[in-house]
Design a protein around this motif. Structure first.
Motif, PDB file in Angstrom:
ATOM      1  N   ARG A  62      26.641  15.731  -0.202  1.00 41.80           N
ATOM      2  CA  ARG A  62      26.984  14.680  -1.169  1.00 41.80           C
ATOM      3  C   ARG A  62      28.317  14.024  -0.772  1.00 41.80           C
ATOM      4  N   ALA A  63      29.281  14.830  -0.391  1.00 37.45           N
ATOM      5  CA  ALA A  63      30.605  14.297  -0.036  1.00 37.45           C
ATOM      6  C   ALA A  63      30.544  13.384   1.180  1.00 37.45           C
ATOM      7  N   ILE A  64      29.781  13.774   2.204  1.00 36.09           N
ATOM      8  CA  ILE A  64      29.756  12.908   3.389  1.00 36.09           C
ATOM      9  C   ILE A  64      28.949  11.637   3.145  1.00 36.09           C
ATOM     10  N   THR A  65      27.925  11.693   2.297  1.00 27.51           N
ATOM     11  CA  THR A  65      27.187  10.461   2.018  1.00 27.51           C
ATOM     12  C   THR A  65      28.085   9.462   1.296  1.00 27.51           C
ATOM     13  N   HIS A  66      28.867   9.947   0.355  1.00 27.31           N
ATOM     14  CA  HIS A  66      29.797   9.055  -0.344  1.00 27.31           C
ATOM     15  C   HIS A  66      30.892   8.576   0.603  1.00 27.31           C
ATOM     16  N   ALA A  67      31.403   9.467   1.433  1.00 28.32           N
ATOM     17  CA  ALA A  67      32.460   9.079   2.383  1.00 28.32           C
ATOM     18  C   ALA A  67      31.941   8.042   3.381  1.00 28.32           C
ATOM     19  N   TYR A  68      30.715   8.224   3.824  1.00 24.33           N
ATOM     20  CA  TYR A  68      30.110   7.284   4.770  1.00 24.33           C
ATOM     21  C   TYR A  68      29.988   5.901   4.136  1.00 24.33           C
ATOM     22  N   MET A  69      29.454   5.858   2.933  1.00 24.27           N
ATOM     23  CA  MET A  69      29.282   4.576   2.244  1.00 24.27           C
ATOM     24  C   MET A  69      30.627   3.916   1.957  1.00 24.27           C
ATOM     25  N   ASP A  70      31.608   4.706   1.554  1.00 18.73           N
ATOM     26  CA  ASP A  70      32.944   4.164   1.303  1.00 18.73           C
ATOM     27  C   ASP A  70      33.550   3.599   2.586  1.00 18.73           C
TER      28      ASP A  70
END
Length: 191
Positions: free
Chosen positions: A91-99
């Motif tokens: 979850r953290a990397i998907t949000h970080a990627y999108m950000d």
């Protein structure tokens, strides 16, 4: 410091300045605004000096892409390291990627959209690209099961890239961004 060492350091500094200036200009005005003439004016070096570092604009875009990949790898690593469990890391990397894609659209464009002479998917890929891929693979490994980890990682990366690209192009419903990410995390984390 020897004269040769000083010259090498100055050359590396000029190269960094050119890449940084190109990236900043692209982020502010888009890649069409980045020309060797414009860069030459901004960095206050002649065009021949720019060409002594890069063959042309495409090589500058490639350098920005590699720098962007290094930044993405660091961003993903930081997100992964803060997580307390496997699903939380995903979850953290998907949000970080999108950000990252949203905050650095020109760098993201250089990394994944602009035509560049950078090898993807082989041992000859730049270190920064391998590092970014490694961060994704590390997070996806617990969910790959018997599937080939690299293929599974490519699929996960493709999903993230697709969402980032469609979001940037305003092709998706903006009020469903979080639910799309949660659904992607749920689908990738199934065994």
């Amino acid at each position: 410091m020897s004269v040769q060492q000083r010259r090498e350091r100055e050359r590396a500094d000029r190269r960094r300045l050119i890449v940084q200036t190109a990236r900043e200009l692209a982020e502010a005005e888009g890649w069409d605004a980045v020309t060797t003439r414009r860069l030459s004016e901004l960095v206050q070096y002649s065009q021949p000096v720019l060409y002594s570092h890069f063959k042309g604009k495409a090589a500058i875009v490639a350098a920005v892409a590699v720098e962007g990949l290094a930044d993405l790898a660091a961003t993903l690593r930081a997100a992964r390291e803060k997580a307390t469990d496997d699903v939380g890391a995903l979850r953290a990397i998907t949000h970080a990627y999108m950000d990252f894609a949203a905050k650095h659209p020109a760098a993201y464009d250089a990394m994944f959209v602009q035509p560049i002479d950078v090898t993807f998917g082989t041992g000859e890929s730049p270190r920064a690209l391998r590092d970014a891929f490694h961060e994704l693979a590390t997070v996806l490994e617990p969910f790959a099961g018997e599937r080939d980890l690299e293929t599974f990682t490519e699929l996960g990366w493709s999903w993230m890239h697709g969402l980032a690209t469609l979001t940037k192009g305003e092709r998706l419903r903006p009020d469903h961004a979080d639910s799309r990410l949660e659904l992607m995390v749920a689908m990738l984390s199934r065994s």
